[in-house]
Every structure is written in structure tokens, then in C-alpha cells.
Design a protein around this motif. Structure first.
Motif, PDB file in Angstrom:
ATOM      1  N   ASP A 154       0.821  -1.214   0.000  1.00 39.96           N
ATOM      2  CA  ASP A 154       0.000   0.000   0.000  1.00 39.96           C
ATOM      3  C   ASP A 154       0.853   1.261   0.000  1.00 39.96           C
ATOM      4  OD1 ASP A 154       1.048  -0.205   2.481  1.00 39.96           O
ATOM      5  OD2 ASP A 154      -0.829   0.137   3.565  1.00 39.96           O
ATOM      6  N   GLN A 179      -6.093   3.924   1.230  1.00 40.57           N
ATOM      7  CA  GLN A 179      -5.179   4.170   2.360  1.00 40.57           C
ATOM      8  C   GLN A 179      -3.721   4.313   1.928  1.00 40.57           C
ATOM      9  OE1 GLN A 179      -6.160   4.095   5.684  1.00 40.57           O
ATOM     10  NE2 GLN A 179      -8.313   3.788   5.165  1.00 40.57           N
ATOM     11  N   SER A 193      -4.785   7.993  -4.049  1.00 39.16           N
ATOM     12  CA  SER A 193      -5.933   8.178  -3.147  1.00 39.16           C
ATOM     13  C   SER A 193      -7.238   7.741  -3.803  1.00 39.16           C
ATOM     14  CB  SER A 193      -6.016   9.637  -2.701  1.00 39.16           C
ATOM     15  OG  SER A 193      -6.201  10.467  -3.815  1.00 39.16           O
TER      16      SER A 193
END
Ligand SMILES: CC(C)(COP(=O)(O)OP(=O)(O)OC[C@H]1O[C@@H](n2cnc3c(N)ncnc32)[C@H](O)[C@@H]1OP(=O)(O)O)[C@@H](O)C(=O)NCCC(=O)NCCS
Length: 156
Positions: free
Chosen positions: A68, A106, A99
């Protein structure tokens, strides 16, 4: 040259190994990456985007994607086109990608920047990046300087 706001602009995925992007790299950076390092930024772990102004490539971003995290490895605008808002457009494209509400709600964005690179640091701070660390001696010197330079690590 026409005023920047009247020119047609497009940001799109690109093949970063195409010669025009390495020309921008060499024109924009005092200590450019090697051609090999540049060409290695392909495949599923990289996102490479180009900014076209009136169909001419004038800048690019290279991001590395792991879990991530999005790491902005490189951003450059050809010197003839700097100071016209194009770097901000390229950075916003990265932030929008990181985003995306559906698939990447996240994601964190990281980058490193030479502590002497006032324009890039100002750009990053303007878009919400904060300093999270320093790496002394991380960057090779920009000729004619002979001392390695500290990297500031930033996150958003
Ligand atoms: C950093 C870079 C991508 C910025 O691109 P740009 O198109 O010139 O930047 P923009 O015109 O979009 O400016 C956006 C913001 O960046 C900052 N900035 C840009 N040029 C600046 C300068 N010369 N001095 C101070 N701040 C500057 C400002 O915050 C500016 O916002 P403002 O105009 O509202 O003050 C460009 O200068 C570049 O390619 N530099 C060489 C490569 C490089 O250093 N990349 C970063 C490696 S970490």
C-alpha cells in the motif's frame, strides 16, 4: 512560446525507456540516473506517466508500487517548461492515483529529495508532504561539487 494555460495538456502512461524521456532526465537533473537504471523502471511494480504539452513530452513521473505504498522515484520537467505549473500537474496525478477511493483508499506516498533541491522541496510541501527522516551521504555529488548529499525522506 504561448502562455501555459492556453496549451493542450495530457498526462498519460508512457514507456519510460523511449529516448525522449531520458533526454528530459539529462536536461533536468544535475546528476541524472544512468540509462540502465532509467530503463529498468518497467513492469508491474512501476507506474510511469508522461506530461504532453501540445503533444510533445515535457515531463514525467516514475513511481514504484509495493503493497500500500507508492514511492515517487523520479519527477522531472524539461527546464524550458519549468515554472509553469507542469510539475504540480504531474505530482497531483500521482496523488490522485494514490488516493483512489475504490482501490487505494489508504495508500501512503513516499519520496526522497536532495536537501539542496529547494524547488522540489517547496513543491512537495505545497502538496502536503512532511519530512520523516534524513539519509546523510545518500546522493552522489552534482558536479562540480564533490561531496555526497543528504536525502530528506518525505511522506504524505
Ligand atoms: C521539481 C520540478 C519537477 C518542479 O516542476 P515545475 O514545473 O518547475 O514546478 P511548477 O511550476 O509546477 O511549480 C509548482 C510549485 O513548485 C515550487 N517551485 C517550483 N519551482 C520553484 C523554484 N524555482 N523555487 C521555489 N519553489 C519552486 C513552488 O511551490 C511552486 O508553486 P507556486 O508556483 O505556487 O509557488 C522541476 O523543477 C524539475 O524538473 N526539477 C529538476 C528535477 C528534480 O529536481 N526533480 C525532483 C527530484 S526529487
Amino acid at each position: 512560446m504561448e502562455p501555459a494555460e492556453t496549451l493542450a495538456k495530457l498526462i498519460a502512461p508512457c514507456d519510460i525507456s523511449a529516448p525522449e524521456f531520458y533526454l528530459i532526465e539529462c536536461a533536468a537533473h544535475g546528476a541524472p540516473w544512468s540509462r540502465t537504471s532509467f530503463n529498468d523502471c518497467t513492469g508491474k511494480y512501476y507506474r510511469t506517466q508522461a506530461l504532453y504539452v501540445d503533444q510533445q513530452p515535457v515531463g514525467f513521473t516514475i513511481c514504484r508500487l509495493v503493497a500500500d505504498e507508492v514511492t515517487l522515484m523520479n519527477i522531472a520537467v524539461h527546464p524550458d517548461y519549468q515554472g509553469k505549473g507542469y510539475g504540480a500537474l504531474l505530482l497531483k496525478d500521482v496523488l490522485n492515483y494514490a488516493s483512489d477511493k475504490q482501490s487505494r483508499p489508504q495508500y501512503k506516498v513516499f519520496l526522497e529529495v536532495r536537501e539542496s533541491n529547494r524547488s522540489a522541496i517547496a513543491l512537495y510541501r505545497k502538496y502536503g508532504f512532511q519530512d520523516i527522516g534524513r539519509r546523510p551521504g545518500y546522493y552522489p555529488p552534482i558536479p562540480p561539487a564533490s561531496k555526497k548529499e543528504t536525502a530528506i525522506v518525505m511522506r504524505r
